[in-house]
Design a protein around this motif. Sequence first.
Motif, PDB file in Angstrom:
ATOM      1  N   PRO A  84       0.789  -1.236   0.000  1.00 28.40           N
ATOM      2  CA  PRO A  84       0.000   0.000   0.000  1.00 28.40           C
ATOM      3  C   PRO A  84       0.819   1.282   0.000  1.00 28.40           C
ATOM      4  O   PRO A  84       0.326   2.336  -0.419  1.00 28.40           O
ATOM      5  N   GLY A  85       2.086   1.218   0.438  1.00 31.71           N
ATOM      6  CA  GLY A  85       2.903   2.429   0.475  1.00 31.71           C
ATOM      7  C   GLY A  85       3.765   2.634  -0.747  1.00 31.71           C
ATOM      8  O   GLY A  85       4.426   3.672  -0.888  1.00 31.71           O
ATOM      9  N   PHE A  86       3.762   1.666  -1.670  1.00 35.65           N
ATOM     10  CA  PHE A  86       4.708   1.745  -2.792  1.00 35.65           C
ATOM     11  C   PHE A  86       4.319   2.841  -3.786  1.00 35.65           C
ATOM     12  O   PHE A  86       3.192   2.903  -4.266  1.00 35.65           O
ATOM     13  N   GLY A  87       5.321   3.683  -4.108  1.00 40.32           N
ATOM     14  CA  GLY A  87       5.144   4.693  -5.146  1.00 40.32           C
ATOM     15  C   GLY A  87       4.179   5.796  -4.796  1.00 40.32           C
ATOM     16  O   GLY A  87       3.727   6.541  -5.672  1.00 40.32           O
ATOM     17  N   LYS A  88       3.874   5.945  -3.519  1.00 37.98           N
ATOM     18  CA  LYS A  88       2.888   6.940  -3.085  1.00 37.98           C
ATOM     19  C   LYS A  88       3.525   8.235  -2.577  1.00 37.98           C
ATOM     20  O   LYS A  88       2.925   9.301  -2.647  1.00 37.98           O
ATOM     21  N   PHE A  89       4.746   8.132  -2.062  1.00 34.01           N
ATOM     22  CA  PHE A  89       5.351   9.274  -1.371  1.00 34.01           C
ATOM     23  C   PHE A  89       6.048  10.218  -2.350  1.00 34.01           C
ATOM     24  O   PHE A  89       6.766   9.786  -3.258  1.00 34.01           O
ATOM     25  N   LYS A  90       5.822  11.526  -2.146  1.00 37.25           N
ATOM     26  CA  LYS A  90       6.370  12.548  -3.041  1.00 37.25           C
ATOM     27  C   LYS A  90       7.646  13.186  -2.485  1.00 37.25           C
ATOM     28  O   LYS A  90       8.186  14.115  -3.065  1.00 37.25           O
ATOM     29  N   LYS A  91       8.088  12.658  -1.365  1.00 30.95           N
ATOM     30  CA  LYS A  91       9.329  13.097  -0.751  1.00 30.95           C
ATOM     31  C   LYS A  91       9.897  11.923   0.008  1.00 30.95           C
ATOM     32  O   LYS A  91       9.149  11.175   0.634  1.00 30.95           O
ATOM     33  N   GLY A  92      11.202  11.715  -0.078  1.00 31.44           N
ATOM     34  CA  GLY A  92      11.749  10.567   0.633  1.00 31.44           C
ATOM     35  C   GLY A  92      13.260  10.482   0.535  1.00 31.44           C
ATOM     36  O   GLY A  92      13.930  11.340  -0.040  1.00 31.44           O
ATOM     37  N   LYS A  93      13.787   9.408   1.089  1.00 32.22           N
ATOM     38  CA  LYS A  93      15.225   9.178   1.131  1.00 32.22           C
ATOM     39  C   LYS A  93      15.676   8.366  -0.080  1.00 32.22           C
ATOM     40  O   LYS A  93      14.860   7.829  -0.821  1.00 32.22           O
ATOM     41  N   ILE A  94      16.976   8.304  -0.254  1.00 28.91           N
ATOM     42  CA  ILE A  94      17.593   7.582  -1.366  1.00 28.91           C
ATOM     43  C   ILE A  94      18.433   6.456  -0.785  1.00 28.91           C
ATOM     44  O   ILE A  94      19.144   6.651   0.208  1.00 28.91           O
ATOM     45  N   ALA A  95      18.364   5.276  -1.400  1.00 25.76           N
ATOM     46  CA  ALA A  95      19.072   4.110  -0.875  1.00 25.76           C
ATOM     47  C   ALA A  95      19.974   3.471  -1.908  1.00 25.76           C
ATOM     48  O   ALA A  95      19.687   3.476  -3.107  1.00 25.76           O
ATOM     49  N   LEU A  96      21.060   2.885  -1.402  1.00 20.03           N
ATOM     50  CA  LEU A  96      21.902   1.968  -2.173  1.00 20.03           C
ATOM     51  C   LEU A  96      21.565   0.576  -1.661  1.00 20.03           C
ATOM     52  O   LEU A  96      21.620   0.320  -0.455  1.00 20.03           O
ATOM     53  N   GLN A  97      21.238  -0.310  -2.575  1.00 14.84           N
ATOM     54  CA  GLN A  97      20.688  -1.605  -2.177  1.00 14.84           C
ATOM     55  C   GLN A  97      21.754  -2.676  -1.946  1.00 14.84           C
ATOM     56  O   GLN A  97      22.687  -2.828  -2.732  1.00 14.84           O
ATOM     57  N   ASP A  98      21.565  -3.389  -0.856  1.00 16.19           N
ATOM     58  CA  ASP A  98      22.324  -4.610  -0.600  1.00 16.19           C
ATOM     59  C   ASP A  98      21.519  -5.776  -1.159  1.00 16.19           C
ATOM     60  O   ASP A  98      20.513  -6.186  -0.583  1.00 16.19           O
ATOM     61  N   HIS A  99      21.958  -6.302  -2.297  1.00 21.35           N
ATOM     62  CA  HIS A  99      21.310  -7.481  -2.874  1.00 21.35           C
ATOM     63  C   HIS A  99      22.219  -8.700  -2.766  1.00 21.35           C
ATOM     64  O   HIS A  99      22.044  -9.701  -3.465  1.00 21.35           O
ATOM     65  N   GLY A 100      23.234  -8.576  -1.913  1.00 22.26           N
ATOM     66  CA  GLY A 100      24.113  -9.707  -1.660  1.00 22.26           C
ATOM     67  C   GLY A 100      25.296  -9.829  -2.601  1.00 22.26           C
ATOM     68  O   GLY A 100      26.063 -10.793  -2.502  1.00 22.26           O
ATOM     69  N   ASP A 101      25.468  -8.849  -3.501  1.00 20.97           N
ATOM     70  CA  ASP A 101      26.541  -8.945  -4.494  1.00 20.97           C
ATOM     71  C   ASP A 101      27.477  -7.743  -4.417  1.00 20.97           C
ATOM     72  O   ASP A 101      27.085  -6.652  -3.978  1.00 20.97           O
ATOM     73  N   LEU A 102      28.703  -7.948  -4.867  1.00 17.64           N
ATOM     74  CA  LEU A 102      29.684  -6.882  -4.913  1.00 17.64           C
ATOM     75  C   LEU A 102      29.239  -5.791  -5.891  1.00 17.64           C
ATOM     76  O   LEU A 102      28.967  -6.063  -7.059  1.00 17.64           O
ATOM     77  N   VAL A 103      29.147  -4.545  -5.398  1.00 15.24           N
ATOM     78  CA  VAL A 103      28.742  -3.414  -6.218  1.00 15.24           C
ATOM     79  C   VAL A 103      29.479  -2.181  -5.728  1.00 15.24           C
ATOM     80  O   VAL A 103      29.793  -2.064  -4.542  1.00 15.24           O
ATOM     81  N   TYR A 104      29.770  -1.282  -6.643  1.00 11.49           N
ATOM     82  CA  TYR A 104      30.488  -0.045  -6.322  1.00 11.49           C
ATOM     83  C   TYR A 104      29.646   1.164  -6.745  1.00 11.49           C
ATOM     84  O   TYR A 104      29.009   1.144  -7.807  1.00 11.49           O
ATOM     85  N   TYR A 105      29.714   2.233  -5.924  1.00 12.68           N
ATOM     86  CA  TYR A 105      29.082   3.511  -6.256  1.00 12.68           C
ATOM     87  C   TYR A 105      30.060   4.643  -5.966  1.00 12.68           C
ATOM     88  O   TYR A 105      30.800   4.593  -4.980  1.00 12.68           O
ATOM     89  N   ARG A 106      30.055   5.657  -6.816  1.00 14.84           N
ATOM     90  CA  ARG A 106      30.915   6.812  -6.569  1.00 14.84           C
ATOM     91  C   ARG A 106      30.315   8.063  -7.235  1.00 14.84           C
ATOM     92  O   ARG A 106      29.333   7.974  -7.980  1.00 14.84           O
ATOM     93  N   ASN A 107      30.918   9.213  -6.938  1.00 15.75           N
ATOM     94  CA  ASN A 107      30.488  10.497  -7.524  1.00 15.75           C
ATOM     95  C   ASN A 107      28.975  10.681  -7.415  1.00 15.75           C
ATOM     96  O   ASN A 107      28.282  10.978  -8.404  1.00 15.75           O
ATOM     97  N   ILE A 108      28.467  10.524  -6.204  1.00 18.35           N
ATOM     98  CA  ILE A 108      27.029  10.634  -5.949  1.00 18.35           C
ATOM     99  C   ILE A 108      26.719  12.081  -5.598  1.00 18.35           C
ATOM    100  O   ILE A 108      27.058  12.563  -4.520  1.00 18.35           O
TER     101      ILE A 108
END
Length: 244
Positions: free
Chosen positions: A215-239
């Motif tokens: 019921p809460g999915f895609g409803k909010f017009k303001k929120g936080k940003i996440a980097l997901q842990d899906h169990g695999d090696l991943v890199y993020y930079r220049n955010i």
Amino acid sequence: MNKKYLAAAALASLLVSCSGEKTVESEETVTEVAPAEEWIDLFDGQSFTGWHKYGGGEVGKAWKIEDGAIYLDAVNKDGWQTGDGGDIVTDEEFENFHLKYEWKIAQNGNSGVIFFINESPEYQYPWQTGPEMQVLDNEGHPDAKIISHRAGDLYDLIVSSEETVKPYGEWNQAEIIADHGKLELVLNGTTIVSTTMWTPEWEALIAGSKFKDMPGFGKFKKGKIALQDHGDLVYYRNIVLKKL
């Protein structure tokens, strides 16, 4: 006639005689321009300042920093979404924004960037409220067999108009632009998803997806940003992010 008027008239006459030309009175219009919003660093390249583990607490030890990039140490972490890993989210909420970041995924890897997250005890995971721009090794991860689960897709909602993702192990440049309901996803310089949120069409997309019973999915017009842990090696930079 008073002395002040005579003095002013004499001064005006002197100015005209000196220039030899008629003076023309002009008005200078000054327009105040509001300063443009600056790009802000969501990740300073050295610390997890501004981030925390979804649900509260410090960023798990499986998330590490190396050479100016955040990465998930999947080999040494304790399970998926548990223990010293878990999704990490920004401390701040954002409404209208332009987000830029770079990512690279390991072979057979899966992750994602989730946005408009409502971090509330009633939601166990960020993806129960926030849409996701998929991060994936299209050539190796089994999720790529699902048409709306490939790299760059608006996960389980909209398929990319074209695939511009680079092979695993290479850096990709991604953008998420959310501006008063209009949403665009950009991968390696190409706009691959364009839609409008919070419309009847948006609701229909959700109703036909795996999120239909959330019921809460895609409803909010303001929120936080996440980097997901899906169990695999991943890199993020220049955010970086610009508020719109």
